[in-house]
Design a protein around this motif. Structure first.
Motif, PDB file in Angstrom:
ATOM      1  N   SER A 158      -3.690   3.624  -0.010  1.00 44.28           N
ATOM      2  CA  SER A 158      -4.355   3.016  -1.167  1.00 44.28           C
ATOM      3  C   SER A 158      -3.492   1.873  -1.690  1.00 44.28           C
ATOM      4  O   SER A 158      -2.268   1.878  -1.540  1.00 44.28           O
ATOM      5  N   ASP A 159      -4.164   0.939  -2.297  1.00 44.59           N
ATOM      6  CA  ASP A 159      -3.473  -0.233  -2.822  1.00 44.59           C
ATOM      7  C   ASP A 159      -2.481   0.170  -3.908  1.00 44.59           C
ATOM      8  O   ASP A 159      -2.786   0.987  -4.771  1.00 44.59           O
ATOM      9  N   ASN A 216      -3.315  -7.771 -10.013  1.00 41.52           N
ATOM     10  CA  ASN A 216      -3.173  -7.001  -8.780  1.00 41.52           C
ATOM     11  C   ASN A 216      -4.207  -7.463  -7.767  1.00 41.52           C
ATOM     12  O   ASN A 216      -5.335  -7.814  -8.123  1.00 41.52           O
ATOM     13  N   TYR A 271       0.859  -1.192   0.000  1.00 40.59           N
ATOM     14  CA  TYR A 271       0.000   0.000   0.000  1.00 40.59           C
ATOM     15  C   TYR A 271       0.887   1.231   0.000  1.00 40.59           C
ATOM     16  O   TYR A 271       2.037   1.194   0.432  1.00 40.59           O
ATOM     17  N   PRO A 316      -5.368  -6.698  -3.312  1.00 35.49           N
ATOM     18  CA  PRO A 316      -5.148  -5.731  -2.225  1.00 35.49           C
ATOM     19  C   PRO A 316      -3.848  -6.016  -1.468  1.00 35.49           C
ATOM     20  O   PRO A 316      -3.683  -7.080  -0.877  1.00 35.49           O
ATOM     21  N   GLY A 317      -2.909  -5.088  -1.554  1.00 36.28           N
ATOM     22  CA  GLY A 317      -1.634  -5.209  -0.855  1.00 36.28           C
ATOM     23  C   GLY A 317      -0.631  -6.132  -1.502  1.00 36.28           C
ATOM     24  O   GLY A 317       0.462  -6.318  -0.978  1.00 36.28           O
TER      25      GLY A 317
END
Length: 190
Positions: A41-42, A59, A31, A61-62
């Motif tokens: 934000s990611d 992609n 992030y 999250p993280g």
């Protein structure tokens, strides 16, 4: 006395670090801190490089992960793809008369060789024209069928295979030529 903003009412969306008279926000790996200094934000790792994955980067999250096309397995490095040899693991739908031939990402079922008149079948890939048959006079004595794969990414020009005449039949002469499949002039003989 310094007020610890992080313990009272955490103003950060992820990690808060107390400083003298203020605080800093930090983000977890994967992030990035937004311009407001508070929100995270990611990070789209896939946009950084086209070399993260051999085939396709997704992609998340993280983080991110790699996927391979159908007919390929993702290797232990989590980024490289390897062709599944359906013929080797016996995961194909060829008949018992057909031969399974692995190609990148899939396989093909090859029909058995059929010798055309006046040729006689000697074995599974060889046809012979008997010398006593008048129809064989101007024909090659034997025709040998071979199926081979050509690996992509080779430097060209490159020798693909070698054929050699034999001295087994005295007085015989040999003609090597590409009979068909060279409409685009990709191949030549030397």
């Amino acid at each position: 006395i310094d007020v610890n903003e992080c313990t009272s009412d955490n103003p950060c969306t992820q990690t808060c670090v107390n400083t003298y008279g203020s605080f800093l926000c930090r983000c977890e790996p994967g992030y990035e801190l937004e311009a407001d200094g508070v929100n995270c934000s990611d990070m789209d790792e896939c946009s950084f490089s086209e070399f993260l994955c051999q085939h396709e980067c997704v992609n998340s999250p993280g983080s991110y992960y790699c996927i391979c096309p159908s007919g390929y397995n993702l290797l232990d490095d989590s980024r490289s793809c390897q062709d599944i040899n359906e013929c080797e693991i016996r995961n194909f739908t060829c008949t018992s008369q057909q031969t399974c031939f692995n190609i990148p990402g899939e396989y093909k079922c090859l029909d058995p060789v059929r010798c055309e008149e006046p040729y006689l079948q000697i074995n599974e890939n060889r046809c012979m024209c008997p010398a006593e048959n008048p129809g064989c006079r101007d024909q090659p004595f034997t025709i040998l069928y071979r199926v081979m794969d050509m690996v992509s990414g080779r430097s060209v020009p490159s020798d693909i295979f070698q054929m050699q005449a034999t001295t087994r039949y005295p007085g015989a002469y040999y003609i090597f030529q590409i009979k068909s499949g060279n409409e685009g002039r990709e191949f030549y003989m030397r």
